[in-house]
Design an enzyme around this catalytic site. Structure first.
Site, PDB file in Angstrom:
ATOM      1  N   VAL A   1       3.894   1.213   2.678  1.00  0.00           N
ATOM      2  CA  VAL A   1       3.204  -0.226   3.643  1.00  0.00           C
ATOM      3  C   VAL A   1       4.182  -0.990   2.657  1.00  0.00           C
ATOM      4  CG1 VAL A   1       1.655  -0.824   4.492  1.00  0.00           C
ATOM      5  CG2 VAL A   1       1.455   1.134   4.264  1.00  0.00           C
TER       6      VAL A   1
ATOM      7  N   GLY B   1       3.673   7.843   2.729  1.00  0.00           N
ATOM      8  CA  GLY B   1       4.773   6.795   2.079  1.00  0.00           C
ATOM      9  C   GLY B   1       4.201   5.069   2.091  1.00  0.00           C
TER      10      GLY B   1
ATOM     11  N   ASP C   1      -9.317  10.254  12.223  1.00  0.00           N
ATOM     12  CA  ASP C   1      -9.539  10.153  11.309  1.00  0.00           C
ATOM     13  C   ASP C   1     -10.326   8.701  11.111  1.00  0.00           C
ATOM     14  OD1 ASP C   1      -8.745  10.593   8.520  1.00  0.00           O
ATOM     15  OD2 ASP C   1      -6.457  10.096   8.673  1.00  0.00           O
TER      16      ASP C   1
ATOM     17  N   GLY D   1       0.738  -0.842  -0.047  1.00  0.00           N
ATOM     18  CA  GLY D   1       0.329  -0.035   0.565  1.00  0.00           C
ATOM     19  C   GLY D   1       0.769   1.107  -0.049  1.00  0.00           C
TER      20      GLY D   1
ATOM     21  N   GLY E   1       0.402   6.029   0.022  1.00  0.00           N
ATOM     22  CA  GLY E   1      -0.713   6.863   0.484  1.00  0.00           C
ATOM     23  C   GLY E   1       0.694   8.217   0.816  1.00  0.00           C
ATOM     24  N   GLY E   2       0.091   8.983   0.996  1.00  0.00           N
ATOM     25  CA  GLY E   2       0.162  10.201   1.425  1.00  0.00           C
ATOM     26  C   GLY E   2       1.961  10.153   2.257  1.00  0.00           C
TER      27      GLY E   2
END
Ligand SMILES: *[C@@H]1O[C@H](CO)[C@@H](O)[C@H](O)[C@H]1NC(C)=O
Ligand SMILES: *[C@@H]1O[C@H](CO)[C@@H](O)[C@H](O)[C@H]1NC(C)=O
Ligand SMILES: *[C@@H]1O[C@H](CO)[C@@H](O)[C@H](O)[C@H]1NC(C)=O
Ligand SMILES: *[C@@H]1O[C@H](CO)[C@@H](O)[C@H](O)[C@H]1NC(C)=O
Ligand SMILES: *[C@@H]1O[C@H](CO)[C@@H](O)[C@H](O)[C@H]1NC(C)=O
Ligand SMILES: *[C@@H]1O[C@H](CO)[C@@H](O)[C@H](O)[C@H]1NC(C)=O
Length: 936
Positions: free
Chosen positions: A643, A641, A753, A636, A638-639
């Site tokens: 995974v 970094g 979040d 994965g 995202g913003g």
């Protein structure tokens, strides 16, 4: 003298206001007042700060007391008027304290925030105050097994949110109140699922207005009263009804013909009344498993034709019901049949048993009939009773079926692969042969779906479901043991099963453990498999042996001295306390920062250390585990970094989150996440295994959650189809994780979040809340939480928080409401410039089928199937996204509501989530919070 000590108390109170303890003064005073009225309060109830110093049994949110849970600890005394100053109280559970006596004060009506009022098995008496009708938020009202007298206050009808009303086993009299335009009545409880009013002295008729087709009632228990008149036909309209007990009254007239419409009925007791007319027609009750209509004066008739159609029937009890003609052999073809009692009727001719009967058949009782011949007895191994039939009057017939025998079922939990060890004094050996002080009590089952009480399978299932429930509520329980010893006699109203609960990893429970177990059983959080067990209540014994938590702190000893001392001494000592208090604060602040200095040091040293149970990994190790962060291991991004998946040398799979250099904000989010996640442990929160903070890298290591994010499943990316039941369970899991953060983490944590990206699904599709990067602990000292920088994800963010910068738990509730809509629609919250909350609000039409939301529902949810509880789910989501945060429910309430939706859909909320039906055969694959835990 009394006045003087009160004056001192007042002084203490005033001076402490100045010292700013963490607990609101009014709450402290209210608790002091309770303490002064009670004996056997927890030993650590000393000192001026119940919230900050963690008085046992007292739960707080910020500086306000929100729960009092003190079951089974031998409290004696009465409820004093002053406790109603606890204006934020949500849960009051004082169950199983036989020494609590006297009336409930009228001022209880001031506790306007109360959700749960649970006083089971105490000795409270007097009338139930009508002010109880002011507790508008109340969900659970359980006052069973006390000595309340007088009438049921009509004002209970005002409790429009009430789900559970239990007044069983008191001395209430008078009629069942119903509304008439001026006064209120129970008919107004349109959300109630449980009316448990049995074993009182209620009189008058069962008012027809009490029931209507809108009611979601599943249990109606009015047994053991003095009700008269006929059974209202409106009862036949309550489609959801599963359990009906109106036995043991003086009801007359015929059974309404529309009873046949109660197709969800599982257990029905009409016995011991004066019912007349034809035998009721039960043809359509396909789920009916236990029927008792004995001792009525029905018209004499042959065996009704519906006998062989009831495929779920285990138990048919029709003693003294004017049945005549041949014995209905067709009954034996029922596949689940266990018990047939047709004694005291006028059945004649032959009894032919034959080989076709179910192998579960254990009892055929035909005493006092006219049977003169018996055939096929060899094929049947169960008990047969034919005393007082012509066949037994033949001289010389000494067959076993002609002698009165007492059935005597018993059960005792077996030892599990171990040798008993002798235990010292009053300790008891657990099923795993460990000596301990168990918590004991009795489960009273008001109805069952089976009658073969000698079959261990049922008790094993009960043990398993108890353990699952303890497990899922993270209670430190090692094992349970059940004992059934009372031969079931006519005088025992309900089946009584003795329960022993053994502590895990210690010889006794502490008080928190006892209260939590007590609450699980008093609040009906534990639900045994509904296919077998009907409604129950539990009466706990006093637990004498609880482990005391650490003795009073120094500041509190000071207080005890102060109360007895002179004013001068008082002032001097208080000055001392003040210094001590300040020192403590400073010390706490130092502790707070110390893990991070430790953390920084360790990153230099490179050796593995533990920060509160979280391991430290070196970069080199992590490179090894992820094949040098290879693209193949990427799962994965995202913003923040990327995974990666990796595996430890032990073979355990891990997920590794590696921050992008440019997204690092001086490690703040990184530290927040480590700090918060190392403190919280719940099966619906992702587990942090460790971290790496080296060479400018910020890496977090988690347990590997195999089915990825909820978002991936909803978008179809992961290939897992989430049907309606699975979605409900995902919602429940996420809600429980969040409720834990709000209510049980210390200090409470606001996630900030919540979104489908941050809900992970494990191999059993259990939801796990993840990503605590911008979460915020609510530090008590801050008061209201105004944040300088609003953080969160657009679409999920609470508009109120966005505008006012004031952060509360209700902001998470808002995001959760959006998540619920996402679960229904599989749409992003903002898509093509449209905001899902507004869209649903505008399209929703409660008068239409599926609330007119067809076009929004995700087809993969299983459209066309009966999505039980969908409307309630939508209602709940809409409450969560209400504009003023104040109007939104608390997460605990959301949990309760989703549990209820699942329960209503006939599913055990605690069963494994891969199975859509509540299958208790499944083993619990969930990870255990207690390593080495025997059921894991
Ligand atoms: C049974 O229910 C159906 C629909 O739910 C209704 O049409 C019918 O009238 C009911 N029967 C009786 C006897 O009330
Ligand atoms: C019982 O009810 C069923 C279905 O509602 C009906 O078909 C049957 O005729 C009824 N039997 C009697 C004896 O009334
Ligand atoms: C029926 O009434 C008799 C006499 O009162 C009682 O002994 C018996 O237990 C009752 N039967 C049932 C099944 O309740
Ligand atoms: C015990 O009950 C289970 C579940 O109903 C059933 O499968 C089993 O056959 C029963 N055992 C006996 C000995 O009747
Ligand atoms: C009855 O019991 C005997 C021996 O206990 C067994 O062999 C037989 O199969 C049983 N019969 C039935 C019908 O269960
Ligand atoms: C009570 O026991 C539980 C589990 O054994 C433990 O987590 C908790 O800290 C204990 N509470 C107190 C106040 O000692």
């Amino acid at each position: 003298m009394v006045q003087r000590s009160q004056l001192f108390l007042l002084l203490v109170f005033i001076i402490f206001s100045a010292i700013a303890a963490e607990t609101e003064n009014q709450d402290y005073v209210a608790l002091l007042s309770l303490k002064s009225m009670w004996q056997n309060t927890p030993p650590n109830w000393v000192g001026p700060d119940p919230c900050g110093k963690g008085w046992e049994g007292i739960g707080c949110t910020n500086s306000r007391v929100t729960s009092i849970m003190l079951s089974s600890i031998g409290l004696t005394g009465s409820l004093s008027g002053d406790f109603v100053m606890l204006s934020e109280l949500k849960t009051l559970d004082l169950s199983y304290n036989k020494g609590l006596t006297g009336p409930i004060p009228r001022s209880i009506g001031n506790l306007k925030k109360l959700l749960n009022l649970i006083l089971v098995g105490c000795s409270f008496s007097g009338p139930i105050p009508d002010t109880i009708g002011s507790l508008r938020q109340l969900l659970y009202l359980s006052l069973n097994s006390n000595q309340f007298s007088g009438q049921i206050p009509p004002s209970i009808g005002n409790l429009s949110s009430l789900l559970w009303l239990d007044l069983t086993d008191n001395q209430l009299n008078g009629p069942i109140p119903i509304s008439d335009g001026i006064t209120c009545g129970l008919d107004m409880l349109l959300n109630a699922r449980h009316f448990h009013l049995g074993q009182n002295n209620l009189s008058g008729t069962i008012p027809p207005q009490l029931f209507n087709s809108e009611m979601p009632l599943i249990h109606v228990l009015l047994d053991g009263n003095q009700l008269t008149g006929s059974i209202p036909s409106t009862l036949g309209l309550v489609q959801a009804l599963e359990v009906l007990r109106i036995d043991g009254n003086a009801l007359s007239g015929p059974v309404p013909s529309n009873f046949n419409n109660l197709t969800n009925l599982i257990q029905m007791f009409l016995s011991n009344n004066k019912l007349t007319g034809p035998l009721p027609n039960l043809t359509s009750m396909n789920l009916l498993s236990y029927v008792d209509i004995s001792n009525n004066t029905f018209d004499g008739s042959d065996a009704p034709p519906w006998f062989p159609t009831l495929q779920s029937l285990t138990t048919l009890i029709m003693e003294n019901t004017q049945l005549q003609g041949q014995f209905p052999v067709a009954l034996f073809s029922l596949p689940l049949l266990q018990t047939v009692v047709l004694k005291k009727n006028k059945l004649n001719g032959s009894l032919v048993i034959g080989t076709t009967h179910s192998n579960q058949l254990k009892l055929i009782d035909l005493q006092f009939n006219f049977i003169h011949h018996l055939d096929g007895k060899e094929a049947y191994n169960g008990t047969l009773k034919l005393e007082d039939n012509p066949i037994c009057e033949v001289t010389g017939n000494l067959s076993s079926y002609c002698t009165v025998s007492l059935s005597n079922a018993s059960y005792l939990t077996q030892k599990i692969d171990c040798e008993s060890v002798p235990c010292s004094s009053d300790q008891i050996s657990s099923p795993y042969c460990r000596c301990a002080y168990p918590y004991t009590g009795t489960l009273f089952f008001q109805t069952l779906s089976f009658s073969d009480l000698g079959n261990n399978t049922y008790y094993n299932i009960l043990e398993k479901s108890l353990m699952d429930s303890f497990h899922s509520h993270q209670l430190p329980v090692d094992s349970v043991s059940l004992t059934l010893s009372n031969p079931i006699t006519a005088s025992s109203k309900y089946l009584e099963v003795k329960l022993k609960v053994f502590p895990y990893g210690q010889v006794s429970f502490n008080l928190t453990g006892i209260s939590s177990i007590g609450f699980m059983l008093s609040n009906q959080t534990f639900k045994p498999p509904p296919q077998l067990f009907g409604p129950f209540y539990f009466i706990g014994d006093k637990y004498e042996k609880y482990t005391e938590s650490k003795k009073s702190s120094r500041s509190s000893i000071v207080i005890e001295v102060v109360v007895g001392g002179s004013i001068l001494l008082l002032v001097i000592l208080l000055a001392g306390v003040y210094v001590l208090h300040t020192k403590k604060r400073a010390k706490r602040a130092i502790e707070h920062t110390s893990h991070f200095s430790q953390l920084d040091q360790s990153s230099r040293g490179g050796s593995v250390i533990k920060v509160k149970g979280v391991g430290w990994f070196s970069l080199k190790e992590l490179e090894k585990y992820t094949k040098h962060f290879s693209v193949a291991n990427e799962i994965g991004s995202g913003g923040y970094g990327k995974v990666y998946q990796g595996s430890l040398p032990t073979g355990q799979l891990i997920a590794i989150k590696r921050a992008k250099k440019e997204s690092m904000q001086e490690g703040l989010e990184f530290k927040t996440e480590i700090e918060l996640l190392s403190r919280v442990h719940h099966k619906n929160l992702v587990i942090l295994l460790g971290f790496c903070f080296e060479k400018g890298e910020q890496i977090l290591v988690y347990e590997y959650v195999s089915n990825g994010s909820l978002k991936d499943s909803l978008s179809g990316k992961s290939g897992i189809r989430l049907d309606w039941m699975r979605r409900l369970r995902v919602a429940l899991g996420a809600a429980r994780g969040l409720a834990y953060l709000h209510e049980f983490a210390n200090p409470p944590i606001i996630h900030r979040d919540i979104k489908s990206n941050n809900i992970l699904l494990d191999e059993s599709l259990n939801a796990k809340v993840s990503d605590f990067g911008i979460s915020k602990p609510i530090d008590d000292s801050e008061g209201s939480h105004v944040v300088t920088q609003v953080k969160g994800t657009m679409g999920y963010m609470d508009p109120e928080y966005y505008m006012t910068h004031k952060l509360t738990e209700k902001s998470d509730v808002y995001s959760f409401g959006v998540l619920m809509l996402e679960l229904l629609t599989a749409r992003k919250p903002i898509e093509h410039g449209k905001y899902i909350v507004r869209e649903v609000q505008e399209t929703m039409d409660k008068t239409k089928d599926l609330y007119n939301l067809h076009e929004f529902l995700d087809p993969a949810i299983g459209l066309g199937t009966t999505m039980k509880g969908l409307k309630k789910f939508v209602d709940l989501a809409m409450r969560c996204v209400k504009d003023p945060g104040f109007d939104r429910p608390m997460m605990v309430e959301v949990v309760k509501e989703i549990e209820n939706i699942l329960e209503l859909a006939g599913v055990n909320p605690d069963a494994n989530s891969t199975s859509t039906s509540a299958s208790y055969e499944e083993t619990n694959k969930g990870s255990s919070p207690y390593p080495g835990y025997p059921y894991s």
